[in-house]
Motif scaffolding. Structure first.
Motif, short mmCIF file in Angstrom:
data_model
loop_
_atom_site.label_atom_id
_atom_site.label_comp_id
_atom_site.label_asym_id
_atom_site.label_seq_id
_atom_site.Cartn_x
_atom_site.Cartn_y
_atom_site.Cartn_z
N ARG A 21 -23.33 24.66 2.88
CA ARG A 21 -21.94 24.88 3.32
C ARG A 21 -20.95 24.36 2.29
NH1 ARG A 21 -23.60 23.45 9.16
NH2 ARG A 21 -23.94 25.52 10.01
N LYS A 22 -21.23 23.17 1.75
CA LYS A 22 -20.33 22.63 0.72
C LYS A 22 -20.34 23.53 -0.51
CE LYS A 22 -19.88 18.39 -0.22
NZ LYS A 22 -18.73 17.56 -0.01
N PHE A 23 -21.51 24.01 -0.89
CA PHE A 23 -21.62 24.90 -2.05
C PHE A 23 -20.83 26.18 -1.81
CE2 PHE A 23 -23.44 27.96 -4.89
CZ PHE A 23 -23.74 27.22 -6.04
N GLU A 24 -20.98 26.75 -0.63
CA GLU A 24 -20.26 27.99 -0.30
C GLU A 24 -18.75 27.77 -0.29
OE1 GLU A 24 -22.14 28.97 3.39
OE2 GLU A 24 -23.75 30.09 2.41
N ARG A 25 -18.31 26.56 -0.08
CA ARG A 25 -16.88 26.23 -0.07
C ARG A 25 -16.38 25.80 -1.44
NH1 ARG A 25 -17.75 23.18 5.54
NH2 ARG A 25 -17.53 25.00 6.89
N GLY A 26 -17.25 25.91 -2.46
CA GLY A 26 -16.79 25.65 -3.82
C GLY A 26 -17.34 24.41 -4.49
N SER A 27 -17.98 23.52 -3.76
CA SER A 27 -18.55 22.34 -4.39
C SER A 27 -19.71 22.73 -5.29
CB SER A 27 -19.06 21.36 -3.32
OG SER A 27 -19.75 20.28 -3.93
N ARG A 28 -19.76 22.14 -6.47
CA ARG A 28 -20.86 22.41 -7.38
C ARG A 28 -21.58 21.11 -7.77
NH1 ARG A 28 -20.23 26.48 -5.27
NH2 ARG A 28 -19.91 28.52 -6.16
N ALA A 29 -21.47 20.13 -6.88
CA ALA A 29 -22.16 18.86 -7.13
C ALA A 29 -23.67 19.09 -7.08
CB ALA A 29 -21.77 17.84 -6.06
N LEU A 30 -24.39 18.43 -7.97
CA LEU A 30 -25.84 18.53 -7.95
C LEU A 30 -26.37 17.90 -6.67
CD1 LEU A 30 -26.59 17.57 -11.66
CD2 LEU A 30 -26.68 19.85 -10.62
N PRO A 31 -27.50 18.38 -6.16
CA PRO A 31 -28.01 17.84 -4.90
C PRO A 31 -28.50 16.39 -5.00
CG PRO A 31 -29.47 19.56 -5.73
CD PRO A 31 -28.28 19.51 -6.63
N TYR A 32 -28.78 15.91 -6.20
CA TYR A 32 -29.16 14.51 -6.36
C TYR A 32 -28.88 14.08 -7.79
CZ TYR A 32 -33.32 15.69 -9.07
OH TYR A 32 -34.16 16.13 -10.04
N VAL A 33 -28.72 12.78 -7.98
CA VAL A 33 -28.50 12.22 -9.31
C VAL A 33 -29.38 10.98 -9.54
CG1 VAL A 33 -26.16 13.11 -9.61
CG2 VAL A 33 -26.50 10.90 -8.50
N ASP A 34 -30.35 10.77 -8.68
CA ASP A 34 -31.22 9.59 -8.74
C ASP A 34 -32.35 9.82 -9.74
OD1 ASP A 34 -33.06 7.54 -8.28
OD2 ASP A 34 -32.66 7.51 -6.13
N PRO A 35 -32.39 9.05 -10.84
CA PRO A 35 -33.44 9.26 -11.84
C PRO A 35 -34.85 8.90 -11.36
CG PRO A 35 -32.11 7.35 -12.41
CD PRO A 35 -31.47 7.98 -11.21
N SER A 36 -34.95 8.24 -10.21
CA SER A 36 -36.28 7.89 -9.70
C SER A 36 -37.00 9.09 -9.10
CB SER A 36 -36.19 6.76 -8.67
OG SER A 36 -35.61 7.23 -7.46
#
Length: 106
Positions: A57-72
């Motif tokens: 839903r966030k993606f469809e509304r324009g967000s392009r944040a990656l689903p995670y940023v945890d290097p582990s």
């Protein structure tokens, strides 16, 4: 803020993020234990459904944040999960590639 569709039906109304606290607790347990008895398959499936819906839903509304940023999180973790998500949705890798080229999402 989460809509009622984004929140599990049994989640407390006071805090829409209460489930995230529980997931964090479970993550700690997974790191200590082998993870086999931490969460039932049904609980994990329900968590995936809610998280995937919120992300989409966030993606469809324009967000392009990656689903995670945890290097582990290893590439193997991502590939296992991606493979099983595609299998659960009955989507072949070729279909994913076609969808990406038609949608412009890569």
């Amino acid at each position: 803020m989460l809509s009622s569709d984004d929140r599990p039906s049994d989640a407390p109304q006071a805090s829409p993020y209460a489930g995230l606290d529980r997931l964090s607790e479970l993550n700690l347990e997974v790191n200590v234990d082998d993870g086999s008895a931490v969460m039932s398959d049904e609980e994990l499936q329900a968590a995936f459904v809610h998280i995937i819906k919120m992300y989409a839903r966030k993606f469809e509304r324009g967000s392009r944040a990656l689903p995670y940023v945890d290097p582990s999180l290893s590439a193997t973790n991502v590939l296992i999960t991606t493979t099983m998500l595609l299998k659960a949705a009955n989507v072949e890798l070729f279909e994913l590639g076609m969808w990406q080229s038609f949608s412009g999402i890569k």
